[in-house]
Design a protein around this motif. Structure first.
Motif, short mmCIF file in Angstrom:
data_model
loop_
_atom_site.label_atom_id
_atom_site.label_comp_id
_atom_site.label_asym_id
_atom_site.label_seq_id
_atom_site.Cartn_x
_atom_site.Cartn_y
_atom_site.Cartn_z
N LEU B 52 16.84 0.27 -5.49
CA LEU B 52 15.64 0.49 -4.05
C LEU B 52 14.20 0.77 -3.92
N SER B 53 13.43 0.48 -5.11
CA SER B 53 12.28 0.25 -5.06
C SER B 53 11.52 -0.98 -4.79
N VAL B 54 12.59 -1.98 -6.38
CA VAL B 54 12.77 -2.75 -5.98
C VAL B 54 12.63 -3.92 -5.29
N TRP B 55 13.77 -4.09 -4.59
CA TRP B 55 14.03 -4.01 -2.97
C TRP B 55 12.91 -4.06 -1.96
N LEU B 56 12.42 -2.88 -1.89
CA LEU B 56 11.42 -2.69 -0.80
C LEU B 56 10.18 -3.46 -1.47
N ILE B 57 9.64 -3.22 -2.67
CA ILE B 57 8.71 -3.89 -3.13
C ILE B 57 8.50 -5.41 -3.16
N ARG B 58 9.76 -6.33 -2.88
CA ARG B 58 10.21 -7.47 -2.83
C ARG B 58 10.59 -7.73 -1.55
N THR B 59 10.59 -6.94 -0.87
CA THR B 59 10.52 -7.35 0.76
C THR B 59 9.52 -6.94 1.20
N PHE B 60 9.29 -6.21 1.22
CA PHE B 60 7.71 -6.22 1.83
C PHE B 60 6.33 -6.03 1.56
N LYS B 61 6.76 -7.45 0.32
CA LYS B 61 5.69 -8.15 -1.03
C LYS B 61 4.43 -7.18 -0.89
N VAL B 62 5.18 -6.22 -1.63
CA VAL B 62 4.04 -5.08 -1.93
C VAL B 62 3.13 -5.19 -3.37
N LYS B 63 1.94 -5.38 -2.98
CA LYS B 63 0.90 -5.56 -4.23
C LYS B 63 0.53 -4.43 -5.38
N SER B 64 0.15 -5.01 -6.38
CA SER B 64 0.07 -3.96 -7.31
C SER B 64 -1.37 -3.24 -6.91
N LEU B 65 -2.26 -1.88 -8.35
CA LEU B 65 -3.33 -2.00 -7.69
C LEU B 65 -4.40 -2.85 -7.33
N GLU B 66 -4.15 -3.74 -8.56
CA GLU B 66 -5.47 -4.34 -8.71
C GLU B 66 -4.80 -5.52 -7.62
N GLY B 67 -4.50 -5.20 -6.40
CA GLY B 67 -3.66 -6.75 -5.51
C GLY B 67 -3.33 -8.10 -6.07
N ASN B 68 -2.89 -8.40 -6.70
CA ASN B 68 -2.17 -9.20 -6.52
C ASN B 68 -1.24 -9.06 -6.54
N LEU B 69 0.02 -10.32 -5.74
CA LEU B 69 1.19 -9.78 -5.92
C LEU B 69 2.38 -9.58 -7.24
N ILE B 70 3.39 -8.73 -7.01
CA ILE B 70 3.77 -8.27 -8.50
C ILE B 70 4.92 -8.75 -8.48
N GLU B 71 5.20 -9.54 -9.55
CA GLU B 71 6.30 -10.16 -10.23
C GLU B 71 6.94 -10.11 -11.09
N LEU B 72 7.80 -10.19 -10.85
CA LEU B 72 8.88 -10.05 -11.74
C LEU B 72 10.07 -10.81 -12.28
N ASN B 73 9.90 -11.60 -13.71
CA ASN B 73 10.09 -12.35 -14.56
C ASN B 73 11.55 -11.52 -14.81
N ASP B 74 12.91 -12.83 -15.11
CA ASP B 74 13.43 -13.03 -15.52
C ASP B 74 13.94 -12.41 -16.81
N LYS B 75 15.64 -11.98 -17.01
CA LYS B 75 15.60 -11.52 -18.96
C LYS B 75 16.13 -12.51 -18.97
N ALA B 76 15.32 -13.32 -20.57
CA ALA B 76 15.81 -14.69 -21.02
C ALA B 76 17.48 -14.50 -21.07
N PRO B 77 18.02 -15.30 -20.50
CA PRO B 77 19.55 -15.82 -20.61
C PRO B 77 20.06 -15.68 -21.70
N ARG B 78 19.98 -14.52 -23.00
CA ARG B 78 20.72 -15.46 -23.82
C ARG B 78 22.01 -13.65 -24.67
N TYR B 79 22.74 -14.47 -23.80
CA TYR B 79 24.07 -13.05 -24.28
C TYR B 79 24.33 -12.25 -25.07
#
Lengths: 189, 137
Positions: B52-79
């Motif tokens: 729910l938090s990740v969804w809210l952060i993405r939907t409202f483009k929440v910025k980090s404390l330092e003022g940067n847009l929060i980026e969430l990298n995908d995990k490497a697709p190594r199964y």
């Protein structure tokens, strides 16, 4: 104040503890702009303490030193919890679990971990060495091979629907079930 | 600043691991034997709040404390590595009754022999680093 301490000192139910653990995800993202994960600390310690030419250990671990500080925080928080906010009561396991432990020959269920295995008094016993050292080794090796642990994959990874994290969690349970059902009964009997 | 925040968050996390008994070998065995809802409730509700938090952060483009847009990298697709490595970790999890966070919390709360599990874990990382090129990912 006393009643607050008393309240905190009771074991916390899952529906209080689980959501607070879940809040680690946004707290990391917003306050630190980093993803939640703990097993990487083993890698940072390895990179910092053991000099080697291996690619996997030659990176700027100092840039991730916040992660090590987080681990120091865990030491402090858990110390305070045990020293000041604890009733000292044994863990309220389900009856079925207690019965299973007795089948395993584990009598002392007063602590967090079975004291007849996980204590310095038993350091000379092969069983203790196996549980602590082999177990710890598998955790370190496995988390790096998988790219995360319960926090990094199960909680952080599943929170943003990562398929590799789902596959990793299936692996966690494959290994856990094999150990708990097939191997532990052999070791403990 | 970052370190102060990390120290506070870590302390809170350590407190919860003790208070919710997540660090207990008994609780882990109980979980793998499906004899209690406790651990499933904790992990499940943690994921629900996290998602729910990740969804809210993405939907409202929440910025980090330092003022940067929060980026969430995908995990490497190594199964393969996710499953096999995950299985190796699972074996160790059920043995020690602890994943890395709880290992630190056990040390802090008095089960100090777990220092040896952490040292062994670091050697496990070293072994992985040495074998990495030869392992399937």
């Amino acid at each position: 104040m006393n009643s607050l301490v008393e309240w905190i000192s009771q074991p916390w139910p899952w529906y209080v503890a689980g959501p607070i653990i879940g809040l680690m995800v946004p707290l990391h993202l917003i306050l630190l702009n980093r993803t939640f994960g703990i097993s990487s600390t083993f890698r940072h310690v390895c990179a910092a303490c053991i000099p080697s030419k291996l690619d996997f250990l030659n990176y700027d671990w100092k840039a991730e030193s916040w992660n090590l500080v987080f681990a120091v925080g865990i030491l402090i928080g858990s110390f305070l919890a045990a020293a000041y906010f604890s009733t000292g009561e044994p863990i309220a396991l389900s009856e079925a679990a207690v019965a299973r432990m007795q089948e395993f020959g584990i009598q002392d269920m007063s602590g967090q971990h079975p004291a007849d295995i996980f204590s310095w008094d038993h350091i000379g016993e092969w069983r203790t060495l196996l549980f602590v050292i082999l177990g710890g080794f598998l955790v370190g090796f496995g988390t790096r091979y998988a790219g995360g642990c319960t926090s990094g994959h199960a909680i952080m990874g599943l929170s943003h629907f990562q398929l590799p994290s789902f596959v990793a969690v299936l692996g966690f349970f494959t290994g856990g079930l094999i150990m708990s059902w097939l191997i532990l009964p052999l070791i403990l009997s | 600043m970052k370190n102060t925040i990390a120290l506070i968050l870590g302390s809170l996390f350590g407190l919860i691991l003790v208070k919710a008994e997540v660090l207990s070998w008994f609780r882990i065995q109980e979980m793998f034997a499906f004899q209690s809802f406790h651990m499933y409730g904790i992990i499940g509700s943690a994921i629900a709040v996290g998602a729910l938090s990740v969804w809210l952060i993405r939907t409202f483009k929440v910025k980090s404390l330092e003022g940067n847009l929060i980026e969430l990298n995908d995990k490497a697709p190594r199964y393969t590595s996710a499953y096999v490595g995950g299985t190796v970790f699972g074996l160790g999890w059920a043995m020690t009754g602890a994943c890395p966070g709880p290992m630190y919390a056990l040390i802090g709360s008095g089960t100090t022999i777990m220092v040896l599990a952490v040292v062994a874990g670091v050697l496990g990382v070293l072994t992985y680093a040495a074998l990495r090129d030869k392992l399937p990912h």
